[in-house]
Design an enzyme around this catalytic site. Structure first.
Site, PDB file in Angstrom:
ATOM      1  N   LYS A  54      -6.243  -1.145   7.651  1.00 63.16           N
ATOM      2  CA  LYS A  54      -5.147  -0.176   7.682  1.00 63.16           C
ATOM      3  C   LYS A  54      -5.517   1.061   6.867  1.00 63.16           C
ATOM      4  CE  LYS A  54      -1.924  -3.838   8.567  1.00 63.16           C
ATOM      5  NZ  LYS A  54      -1.094  -4.913   8.043  1.00 63.16           N
ATOM      6  N   GLN A  98       1.882  -6.264   2.602  1.00 59.56           N
ATOM      7  CA  GLN A  98       1.136  -7.223   3.416  1.00 59.56           C
ATOM      8  C   GLN A  98       1.704  -8.633   3.243  1.00 59.56           C
ATOM      9  OE1 GLN A  98      -1.413  -6.362   5.638  1.00 59.56           O
ATOM     10  NE2 GLN A  98      -1.141  -8.466   6.303  1.00 59.56           N
ATOM     11  N   ASP A 121       6.891  -0.813   9.358  1.00 62.21           N
ATOM     12  CA  ASP A 121       6.654  -2.098  10.024  1.00 62.21           C
ATOM     13  C   ASP A 121       7.814  -2.447  10.962  1.00 62.21           C
ATOM     14  OD1 ASP A 121       4.366  -3.566   9.812  1.00 62.21           O
ATOM     15  OD2 ASP A 121       4.852  -4.446   7.861  1.00 62.21           O
TER      16      ASP A 121
END
Ligand code: NAP
Length: 295
Positions: A54, A98, A121
């Site tokens: 990422k 994460q 997200d």
């Protein structure tokens, strides 16, 4: 018939090129640089790889990136304080924590503390709710990537019978909601099936578009698929290791047999997988534009 491959890696590359251009223009015309922060707690090797990918993709596209690598014994209070600080930081448009977090931390509390405007997200209940009522804000990345694969492969979505295998909050439910929207690239008739479904093949065989996210290697066989269907295989299952220790992956669809029956199919790897990070970048750019008041 042998199915046409929907090459996610190639589609992801195309979208990244478009984003790169958009990010350069944002900087030039508006002096806006999208910012993404990744937060990793602990030293899980797979999570480290994902966070690294990422960060690397952000940098390649011209997104400002920050990374926090916190020790395994980080407390809930410390993590909540960091989220609060990042929520207030104007350089940061997207916050990615994460998952999974170490067991002693309350994942829900952390995710719900992220400002919904920075929830790139798309997991915050506010954003889940907005999608549900037809006012999508940030779409969750993997389902958004699936929709892009369908659109960009020229698949007829409107009016199609879509069957989704799996009802998780990160894939099954959101892709069903996305394709159900009264909107371009959607307007499908959607059925969601799961472990309590009575007759799985009855449903999967009706699908013009079959999306499989069950997490069971080679679960969908050719006799469960309609001739000419478009098959999207979300599954990533490790089925062994090569002699030199590399993971051997299989999807949820028995690729070799189903490709002879479907009209289009995604491979594993190289199908849905490469789209997820790309959609995270797309959400980050959107977040930066919204924060700067650019339509
Ligand atoms: P999950 O949370 O384990 O959910 C799996 C869903 O499939 C559940 O709803 C389950 O039903 C259903 N299911 C499992 N076995 C089934 C069976 N035999 N028949 C019918 N339904 C069945 O999984 P997930 O997080 O959605 O992930 C699914 C797969 O996609 C995994 O292989 C994962 O690694 C992969 N994935 C890939 C990406 C990517 O490529 N970027 C991203 C996310 C996930 P119940 O609800 O009844 O238990």
């Amino acid at each position: 018939m042998t199915a046409e491959l929907i090459k996610g890696a190639q589609v992801a590359k195309e979208i990244r090129e478009e984003l790169k251009q958009e990010i350069a223009e944002l900087k030039e015309k508006h002096n806006v640089v999208p910012g993404l922060v990744t937060v990793l707690v602990g030293a899980d090797p797979a999570s480290q790889v994902y966070v690294g990918q990422k960060e690397k993709t952000s940098q390649e596209l011209g997104i400002y990136s920050e990374r926090y690598d916190l020790p395994e014994n980080t407390t809930q209070e410390e993590l909540m304080k960091l989220i609060d600080k990042l929520n207030k930081d104007p350089k940061i448009n997207g916050i990615l924590v994460q998952l999974p977090l170490p067991k002693h931390l309350n994942e829900e509390e952390v995710l719900y503390a992220i400002d919904p405007e920075k929830d790139v997200d798309g997991f915050h209940p506010v954003n889940v709710g907005k999608l549900m009522i037809g006012e999508p804000h940030y779409l969750p990345c993997t389902p958004a990537g699936i929709q892009q694969l369908l659109i960009r492969s020229g698949t007829q979505i409107e009016g199609a019978e879509v069957v989704v295998v799996g009802r998780s909050n990160i894939v099954g439910k959101p892709i069903a909601n996305i394709l159900l929207q009264k909107a371009p690239g959607a307007n499908a008739t959607v059925t969601v099936v799961h472990t309590r479904t009575k007759d799985m093949a009855f449903h999967t065989k009706r699908a013009d578009i079959l999306i499989v996210a069950a997490g069971v290697a080679n679960y969908i066989k050719a006799d469960m698929v309609k001739e000419g269907a478009v098959v999207i295989d979300v599954g990533v299952n490790e089925i062994g290791k090569t002699a030199d220790g590399k993971r051997i992956l299989a999807g949820d669809v028995e690729f070799e047999s189903v490709k002879e029956k479907a009209s289009k199919i995604t491979p594993v790897p190289g199908g849905v997988g490469p789209m997820t990070i790309t959609m995270l970048m797309m959400n980050t750019v959107r977040a930066a534009k919204l924060a700067a008041g650019i339509a």
